[in-house]
Design a protein around this motif. Structure first.
Motif, PDB file in Angstrom:
ATOM      1  N   GLY A 255       0.808  -1.207   0.000  1.00 11.35           N
ATOM      2  CA  GLY A 255       0.000   0.000   0.000  1.00 11.35           C
ATOM      3  C   GLY A 255       0.839   1.254   0.000  1.00 11.35           C
ATOM      4  N   GLU A 256       2.034   1.160   0.576  1.00 16.36           N
ATOM      5  CA  GLU A 256       2.957   2.289   0.574  1.00 16.36           C
ATOM      6  C   GLU A 256       3.807   2.324  -0.689  1.00 16.36           C
ATOM      7  OE1 GLU A 256       3.259   4.898   2.914  1.00 16.36           O
ATOM      8  OE2 GLU A 256       1.291   3.976   3.244  1.00 16.36           O
ATOM      9  N   ASN A 257       4.082   1.157  -1.232  1.00 16.46           N
ATOM     10  CA  ASN A 257       4.901   1.078  -2.441  1.00 16.46           C
ATOM     11  C   ASN A 257       4.523  -0.187  -3.192  1.00 16.46           C
ATOM     12  OD1 ASN A 257       6.827   1.034  -4.450  1.00 16.46           O
ATOM     13  ND2 ASN A 257       8.568   0.706  -3.089  1.00 16.46           N
ATOM     14  N   GLY A 258       3.672  -0.030  -4.185  1.00 22.60           N
ATOM     15  CA  GLY A 258       3.198  -1.177  -4.955  1.00 22.60           C
ATOM     16  C   GLY A 258       4.269  -1.849  -5.776  1.00 22.60           C
ATOM     17  N   ASP A 259       5.445  -1.209  -5.915  1.00 23.13           N
ATOM     18  CA  ASP A 259       6.543  -1.779  -6.686  1.00 23.13           C
ATOM     19  C   ASP A 259       7.640  -2.352  -5.803  1.00 23.13           C
ATOM     20  OD1 ASP A 259       5.346  -1.136  -9.099  1.00 23.13           O
ATOM     21  OD2 ASP A 259       6.340   0.808  -9.247  1.00 23.13           O
TER      22      ASP A 259
END
Length: 410
Positions: free
Chosen positions: A220-224
């Protein structure tokens, strides 16, 4: 993680007007991102010539020398030159300590970290870096003392608690690790790296639902976040949710722009599990194209060839793998297993002896601070024990040498 003068070791950003030397450094960073390392080096050199007190300039110059393949010695020399100009800069001492650690010179690393703390006893990144180096060197008691000293001085930051928690996690002190991660979340509730670590612990403890929740919060903070996607994919592989695992590996591969061999290796393991052996082999070969000096990847390709029945080719690949890293005991062990299954008992015994020698004779070295792809793989004792019973020297049982959790190798 900020080694080699990276994010953790860099001086804090200033809000003042950009000076001419700083403008040169920032322009060099743009060239470095474009992989124009020679151009970046020239700008960094001009930066420190113009202002020898620009600590970031010295850090960037040391880092780009590594990108150019100049070796650790050259980068260490650059940082030492910077410290002659600015001996009270704790960030430069931190970067120097990290490079000495990579050089496996623990004594010099400790001296550098100590000098940095003499300059600034409240420098939080120095405590986290020093503690991490001690933990990776196997000096967990020393690492704990360093982390505790930071806390006693009132230093409370996410990085400190994450590094400390990770050190406890590696020792399988999961309860203590969770306590430390929770302290980090109290400071920064959405920190993706702590949620990633909590997800990993939940996975190791067999709580897949909790792990999925933690991984989802991290994404959710960094989808990658490639590490989260790859780790989650390994968990789903183990759970038999192969289509979900395949989707996660595909997302991770796309997020990394096809540059992460760990993703391809884990994906290859999953495809082997569902019988897609040719696809597994292709993924393993693609991983090796990205990182041909990693013996874990050679192991994966050799296993693929063995599964396909290509015994001579598997044997040749095992031979290449142990040439790359003779201390990788799993390569010797898997090669021994293959020869045993093929009926070559004498060859199997000789290879198993090499496996035991590598496995039990390489303790005490400072761990190289590299990607987790080199963590010890999962290990199955049964066949090795069976092979060891046949005319092999008596081996002292060492239960503490089992593979590290969550490595995801085959």
């Amino acid at each position: 993680d900020g080694e080699n003068g990276g994010a953790e070791a860099e001086e804090e950003e200033e809000t003042e007007e950009v000076t001419e030397d700083e403008a040169l450094r920032l322009e060099g960073q743009v060239l470095e991102e474009q992989q124009d390392y020679v151009g970046a080096k020239m700008l960094y050199m001009r930066c420190v010539e113009m202002n020898p007190l620009n600590g970031k300039g010295w850090q960037n110059l040391a880092k780009v020398e590594l990108q150019l393949g100049s070796g650790l010695g050259k980068s260490i020399q650059i940082l030492e030159n910077g410290l002659r100009e600015d001996p009270e800069n704790p960030y430069l001492w931190q970067s120097l300590g990290l490079l000495h650690a990579k050089q496996r010179n623990l004594t010099a690393a400790r001296e550098s970290f100590q000098r940095g703390l003499e300059c600034d006893p409240d420098h939080a990144p120095l405590y986290s870096s020093w503690g991490r180096v001690e933990a990776m060197a196997g000096c967990i008691a020393t690492a704990r003392d360093i982390f505790a000293q930071a806390e006693e001085r009132g230093i409370q930051c996410v990085r400190l608690y994450h590094v400390w928690g990770t050190a406890e996690q590696r020792k399988r002190n999961y309860g203590r690790a969770v306590e430390l991660f929770q302290k980090g979340l109290a400071i920064e509730p959405e920190n993706q790296y702590i949620w990633q670590s909590l997800g990993f612990i939940s996975m190791v403890m067999g709580n897949d639902d909790r792990a999925r929740s933690c991984f989802q919060k991290a994404l959710g903070e960094n989808g990658d976040n490639t590490v989260v996607l790859e780790t989650w994919g390994r968990m789903e592989t183990k759970a038999g949710n192969f289509e979900e695992a395949r989707n996660l590996f595909a997302r991770a591969h796309e997020a990394s722009r096809g540059t992460d061999p760990r993703v391809l290796q884990s994906w290859s393991v999953m495809e082997s599990a569902v019988g897609e052996l040719a696809r597994a082999k292709d993924l393993a070969r693609d991983a090796l194209k990205l990182q041909s000096n990693d013996s874990i990847l050679w192991h994966r390709l050799a296993i693929c060839e063995f599964e396909l029945g290509n015994i001579p080719r598997a044997r040749a690949i095992f031979r290449k793998g142990v040439k790359v890293n003779p201390s990788n005991w799993l390569l010797w062990d898997s090669w021994s297993e293959m020869e045993w299954k093929c009926g070559n008992r004498d060859a199997s015994r000789r290879l198993l002896e090499r496996s035991f020698s590598a496995r039990f004779g390489a303790q005490g070295d400072i761990a190289v601070l590299t990607s987790d792809i080199n963590d010890g793989p999962n290990y199955h004792e049964s066949l090795s024990t069976q092979r060891a019973r046949v005319n092999l020297p008596k081996i002292v049982n060492r239960s503490d040498h089992t593979g590290a959790p969550g490595s995801g190798t085959n």
